[in-house]
Design an enzyme around this catalytic site. Structure first.
Site, PDB file in Angstrom:
ATOM      1  N   CYS A 193       9.486 -75.287   0.110  1.00 50.21           N
ATOM      2  CA  CYS A 193       8.163 -74.649   0.168  1.00 50.21           C
ATOM      3  C   CYS A 193       7.354 -75.335   1.267  1.00 50.21           C
ATOM      4  O   CYS A 193       7.702 -76.402   1.739  1.00 50.21           O
ATOM      5  CB  CYS A 193       7.446 -74.816  -1.167  1.00 50.21           C
ATOM      6  SG  CYS A 193       8.404 -74.197  -2.542  1.00 50.21           S
TER       7      CYS A 193
ATOM      8  N   ARG B 267       9.170 -71.930   5.730  1.00 49.71           N
ATOM      9  CA  ARG B 267       9.790 -72.748   4.676  1.00 49.71           C
ATOM     10  C   ARG B 267       9.881 -71.999   3.356  1.00 49.71           C
ATOM     11  O   ARG B 267      10.455 -72.488   2.383  1.00 49.71           O
ATOM     12  CB  ARG B 267       9.004 -74.040   4.467  1.00 49.71           C
ATOM     13  CG  ARG B 267       8.913 -74.941   5.681  1.00 49.71           C
ATOM     14  CD  ARG B 267       8.043 -76.143   5.390  1.00 49.71           C
ATOM     15  NE  ARG B 267       8.658 -76.990   4.394  1.00 49.71           N
ATOM     16  CZ  ARG B 267       9.490 -78.002   4.680  1.00 49.71           C
ATOM     17  NH1 ARG B 267       9.786 -78.254   5.937  1.00 49.71           N
ATOM     18  NH2 ARG B 267      10.026 -78.732   3.730  1.00 49.71           N
TER      19      ARG B 267
ATOM     20  N   TRP C  33       9.072 -70.891  -1.975  1.00 45.13           N
ATOM     21  CA  TRP C  33      10.428 -70.343  -2.047  1.00 45.13           C
ATOM     22  C   TRP C  33      10.865 -70.585  -3.485  1.00 45.13           C
ATOM     23  O   TRP C  33      11.077 -71.733  -3.887  1.00 45.13           O
ATOM     24  CB  TRP C  33      11.377 -71.023  -1.064  1.00 45.13           C
ATOM     25  CG  TRP C  33      12.669 -70.278  -0.902  1.00 45.13           C
ATOM     26  CD1 TRP C  33      12.853 -69.107  -0.220  1.00 45.13           C
ATOM     27  CD2 TRP C  33      13.948 -70.618  -1.447  1.00 45.13           C
ATOM     28  NE1 TRP C  33      14.163 -68.704  -0.288  1.00 45.13           N
ATOM     29  CE2 TRP C  33      14.865 -69.605  -1.040  1.00 45.13           C
ATOM     30  CE3 TRP C  33      14.427 -71.662  -2.219  1.00 45.13           C
ATOM     31  CZ2 TRP C  33      16.207 -69.614  -1.381  1.00 45.13           C
ATOM     32  CZ3 TRP C  33      15.775 -71.671  -2.563  1.00 45.13           C
ATOM     33  CH2 TRP C  33      16.645 -70.664  -2.159  1.00 45.13           C
TER      34      TRP C  33
ATOM     35  N   ASN D 241       6.486 -78.948  -4.073  1.00 44.84           N
ATOM     36  CA  ASN D 241       7.746 -78.531  -3.467  1.00 44.84           C
ATOM     37  C   ASN D 241       8.835 -79.331  -4.171  1.00 44.84           C
ATOM     38  O   ASN D 241       8.703 -80.534  -4.364  1.00 44.84           O
ATOM     39  CB  ASN D 241       7.733 -78.854  -1.963  1.00 44.84           C
ATOM     40  CG  ASN D 241       9.050 -78.502  -1.297  1.00 44.84           C
ATOM     41  OD1 ASN D 241       9.821 -77.717  -1.834  1.00 44.84           O
ATOM     42  ND2 ASN D 241       9.308 -79.089  -0.148  1.00 44.84           N
ATOM     43  N   GLY D 242       9.917 -78.657  -4.586  1.00 46.99           N
ATOM     44  CA  GLY D 242      11.017 -79.391  -5.204  1.00 46.99           C
ATOM     45  C   GLY D 242      11.374 -78.837  -6.568  1.00 46.99           C
ATOM     46  O   GLY D 242      10.960 -77.740  -6.953  1.00 46.99           O
TER      47      GLY D 242
ATOM     48  N   GLU E  30      30.389 -68.594  12.937  1.00 51.36           N
ATOM     49  CA  GLU E  30      28.946 -68.578  13.223  1.00 51.36           C
ATOM     50  C   GLU E  30      28.478 -67.162  13.530  1.00 51.36           C
ATOM     51  O   GLU E  30      27.412 -66.735  13.057  1.00 51.36           O
ATOM     52  CB  GLU E  30      28.633 -69.518  14.382  1.00 51.36           C
ATOM     53  CG  GLU E  30      27.188 -69.551  14.846  1.00 51.36           C
ATOM     54  CD  GLU E  30      26.211 -70.029  13.776  1.00 51.36           C
ATOM     55  OE1 GLU E  30      26.672 -70.499  12.704  1.00 51.36           O
ATOM     56  OE2 GLU E  30      25.003 -69.905  13.980  1.00 51.36           O
TER      57      GLU E  30
ATOM     58  N   LYS F  11      25.586 -65.277  11.317  1.00 53.85           N
ATOM     59  CA  LYS F  11      24.369 -64.730  11.924  1.00 53.85           C
ATOM     60  C   LYS F  11      24.195 -63.256  11.563  1.00 53.85           C
ATOM     61  O   LYS F  11      23.092 -62.812  11.231  1.00 53.85           O
ATOM     62  CB  LYS F  11      24.442 -64.930  13.440  1.00 53.85           C
ATOM     63  CG  LYS F  11      24.117 -66.355  13.871  1.00 53.85           C
ATOM     64  CD  LYS F  11      22.641 -66.624  13.762  1.00 53.85           C
ATOM     65  CE  LYS F  11      22.252 -68.065  13.972  1.00 53.85           C
ATOM     66  NZ  LYS F  11      22.772 -68.972  12.951  1.00 53.85           N
TER      67      LYS F  11
ATOM     68  N   GLU G 233      23.218 -63.021   7.816  1.00 55.35           N
ATOM     69  CA  GLU G 233      21.892 -63.517   7.409  1.00 55.35           C
ATOM     70  C   GLU G 233      20.767 -62.748   8.084  1.00 55.35           C
ATOM     71  O   GLU G 233      19.644 -62.733   7.588  1.00 55.35           O
ATOM     72  CB  GLU G 233      21.763 -65.006   7.681  1.00 55.35           C
ATOM     73  CG  GLU G 233      21.760 -65.423   9.135  1.00 55.35           C
ATOM     74  CD  GLU G 233      21.524 -66.918   9.296  1.00 55.35           C
ATOM     75  OE1 GLU G 233      20.935 -67.553   8.411  1.00 55.35           O
ATOM     76  OE2 GLU G 233      21.951 -67.460  10.329  1.00 55.35           O
TER      77      GLU G 233
ATOM     78  N   HIS H  39      47.564 -62.169   7.802  1.00 57.75           N
ATOM     79  CA  HIS H  39      47.950 -62.651   6.455  1.00 57.75           C
ATOM     80  C   HIS H  39      47.049 -62.080   5.373  1.00 57.75           C
ATOM     81  O   HIS H  39      46.762 -62.750   4.380  1.00 57.75           O
ATOM     82  CB  HIS H  39      47.911 -64.178   6.448  1.00 57.75           C
ATOM     83  CG  HIS H  39      48.875 -64.801   7.399  1.00 57.75           C
ATOM     84  ND1 HIS H  39      50.233 -64.799   7.212  1.00 57.75           N
ATOM     85  CD2 HIS H  39      48.666 -65.384   8.608  1.00 57.75           C
ATOM     86  CE1 HIS H  39      50.832 -65.387   8.234  1.00 57.75           C
ATOM     87  NE2 HIS H  39      49.908 -65.761   9.103  1.00 57.75           N
TER      88      HIS H  39
ATOM     89  N   LYS I  89      14.061 -71.710   5.669  1.00 59.82           N
ATOM     90  CA  LYS I  89      14.495 -72.518   6.797  1.00 59.82           C
ATOM     91  C   LYS I  89      15.099 -73.851   6.347  1.00 59.82           C
ATOM     92  O   LYS I  89      15.984 -74.388   6.995  1.00 59.82           O
ATOM     93  CB  LYS I  89      13.295 -72.804   7.725  1.00 59.82           C
ATOM     94  CG  LYS I  89      13.653 -73.545   8.996  1.00 59.82           C
ATOM     95  CD  LYS I  89      14.606 -72.747   9.870  1.00 59.82           C
ATOM     96  CE  LYS I  89      14.977 -73.491  11.128  1.00 59.82           C
ATOM     97  NZ  LYS I  89      16.089 -72.844  11.851  1.00 59.82           N
TER      98      LYS I  89
END
Ligand code: AGP
Length: 608
Positions: A2, A27, A74, A100-101, A481, A485, A488, A504, A603
């Site tokens: 947060c 955040r 968040w 936050n946490g 990567e 990308k 997300e 395979h 983030k």
């Protein structure tokens, strides 16, 4: 996870706090809220959704006062709704808390509070703190917060205000980031410096289990027993503009453009006048470096992909075994690490809980831990034995670009330095590789300047249901990567594979027109990659090939080609990553999505 801001000064607190929250919205943006103290009148406004929703509420409110705290959330406990939005207050509305946490013993605390008659109005762990402060408060807010912190288990940053203590906010931290901003007649706390660099560049990191008393006239830091703790301040040299969009529609597009500088700055100053590579940050003696018998890289997400590239480089140059571990899995499998293990913890934010806990485990096993992070003063950097800072500057977009690019550069530097000290590469070879690396920023600049075909390609992919990414050797981490990308940012199902693995099983996914991106820069494995392109094309795939300028060998098999400049094959990730970034950002934009703040993400993931 947060964003938190606290302010005491002479300006309108609501203006300062909301502006700080806007810079911290990356955040977390499930809800936002402020508590403003005007004399002994404590007023709280909070709203689910992005900060813009709170702006609308505040437009119709007058919140005078020069003391305030604020929060962007968040969600971890309780859905993102108005009732769960911070700040939370006690029964009497006298105490306001932002947090936050994750407070791991909050159910037990809530049960006790209920038995003692406290009415709970949210699903959050944070509200329990407000009621605990209410119980402990006897005219000294800092003492009350210290007492409460001793009852909490888990991770937290708290900022607390009490209507009976105008002019004072109290903050505390355990395991999560909190930084003090020291101004002239005003002082701040924030989750990171972007919360207040518009007002002051003098900062001080808050250490584990410290409590901060913030007043207009000054700041005092104590431990949980109230003993004053001195600390160092540092100057924040990030330009405020650096955290703005600089004219681009999205922070991510701006940050893609900043990648040449991110590499240049991360490589900068690494060669001594004698042409030797130095890495003082590693803080290991040459003897200890020669005694390393394995390297373990721990990271998450895109940082994990940087670590995979680091593996190829370190193994090639140092002949050392390198294990790259998903940080969230590392400590639960009782890994074999010890005094002769070099652990490298890669993290842009320096606050990722999975990576932090993994490095703590490694240190308990007496390994030497080097943090590779973009955030000065971050928890991961301060809890490692050594820290190598990528100099990418503030990265605001949730999807990491320039920080990952800088991580790649850092991993090459670490590999070359270890090789130099261990004698597996001589000084001339090290210098030659550094020269190749120092040419990369200009190649990136040139490549970024020719991304229009990628933007056009992106528009044609905006309705794709599934995209596959293939690569060999260092192309494999970049396939991962590229897939991450696209997932997300554009919410498209995407998977990255080693190209040799497609036959395979995953090849069964291919239908007529399935887009398959193959990273095929000029490489010793080119012939095998061409075989892979033919395999997927024969089954109807639309082949999108990333190839080195002038390499016409791919033309017969490619429906689309993305050309990149030539460089040494081991360094190609520094180039192939760019079209992957642009492609995903442009597909997301074509789909009308928020490129900077994709759904469900944040983030900095500071919960395990
Ligand atoms: C990157 O685009 C992602 N948003 C995410 O995977 C990120 O790389 C991961 O969460 C690790 O973050 P860190 O580098 O701050 O530790």
């Amino acid at each position: 996870m947060c964003g938190i801001v606290g302010y005491v000064g002479e300006q309108s607190a609501v203006d300062v706090v909301v502006a700080g929250l806007r810079r911290l919205e990356y955040r977390g943006y499930d809800s936002a809220g402020v508590a403003i103290l005007d004399g002994t009148t404590l007023q709280v406004e909070r709203k689910a959704g992005k900060l813009a929703n709170l702006d609308e509420v505040l437009a119709n409110r007058s919140l005078p006062g020069t003391l305030g705290i604020g929060h962007t959330r968040w969600a971890t406990h309780g859905p993102p709704n108005d009732a769960n939005a911070h700040p939370h207050v006690d029964c009497a509305g006298a105490v306001a808390v932002v947090h936050n946490g994750t407070i791991e013993n909050f159910e037990e605390l809530v049960a006790g509070l209920g038995e003692r008659g406290h009415a709970r109005r949210s699903d959050t762990d944070t509200e329990a703190v407000a009621h605990l402060v209410e119980e402990c408060y006897d005219g000294d807010l800092a003492a009350a917060v210290r007492t409460v912190c001793k009852q909490l288990e888990g991770s937290f940053v708290l900022v607390v205000a009490h209507r009976d203590e105008p002019g004072l906010i109290v903050a505390a931290r355990r395991n999560l980031p909190l930084v003090i901003g020291l101004g002239d007649g005003e002082n701040f706390v924030g989750s990171d410096v972007t919360a207040f660099i518009a007002h002051t560049r003098t900062a001080r990191a808050v250490e584990q289990d410290q409590v901060v008393e913030v007043r207009r006239t000054g700041v005092q830091v104590t431990d949980l027993d109230g003993v004053v703790v001195e600390g160092e301040t540092y100057h924040v040299d990030w330009d405020t503009d650096a955290a703005e969009k600089g004219g681009y529609e999205f922070f991510m597009l701006k940050e893609i453009q900043e990648q040449p500088d991110a590499v240049r700055d991360t490589l900068g100053g690494r060669l001594t006048p004698e042409g030797l590579l130095h890495l003082d940050e590693l803080a290991m003696s040459d003897q200890d470096i020669r005694g390393i018998d394995q390297v373990v890289i721990i990271a998450c997400g895109s940082s994990y992909h940087s670590g995979l590239v680091g593996k190829y480089a370190i193994e090639r140059w140092c002949r050392l075994p390198v294990h790259v571990e998903m940080a969230s899995e590392f400590r639960y499998r009782d890994p074999v690490v010890g005094r002769s293990t070099l652990v490298i913890a890669i993290s842009q934010s320096g606050e990722t809980a999975d990576t932090l806990e993994a490095l703590r485990h490694a240190r308990e096993q007496r390994a030497w831990v080097l943090a590779v992070t973009n955030t000065i003063g971050s928890t991961i950097s301060r809890e490692s034995d050594a820290a190598l800072y990528t100099r990418a500057g503030p990265e605001v977009a949730v999807a990491s670009t320039k920080a990952v690019m800088a991580q790649l550069a850092a991993m090459y530097v670490v590999g070359l330095y270890l090789a130099q000290v261990r004698g597996t590469r001589d000084a001339d070879e090290v210098r030659a590789h550094m020269h190749d690396l120092q040419e990369i920023p200009d190649l990136i600049t040139e490549l970024i300047g020719r991304m229009e075909p990628v933007r056009e390609l992106a528009r044609s992919l905006k309705d794709a249901q599934r995209v596959l990414f293939l690569g060999r050797h260092v192309g494999y981490p970049m396939a991962l990567e590229g897939a991450l990308k696209l997932k997300e940012l554009a919410y498209i199902s995407a998977e990255g594979f080693p190209a040799g693995e497609i036959k395979h099983g995953p090849i069964a996914l291919i239908e007529q027109g399935t887009p398959v991106v193959i990273l095929a820069p000029r490489h010793a494995l080119q012939a095998k990659l061409i075989n892979n392109i033919q395999e997927v094309r024969a089954r109807g795939a639309r082949t999108i090939v990333v190839a080195t300028d002038g390499d016409d060998s791919v033309l017969p098999y490619a429906d689309d080609v993305i050309w990149i400049p030539d460089t040494k094959s081991l360094l190609t990730p520094l180039l192939t990553i760019v079209p992957m970034q642009v492609l995903s950002a442009e597909v997301a934009a074509a789909r009308g999505l928020d490129v900077d703040q994709p759904r469900n993400l944040a983030k900095s993931v500071t919960v395990e």
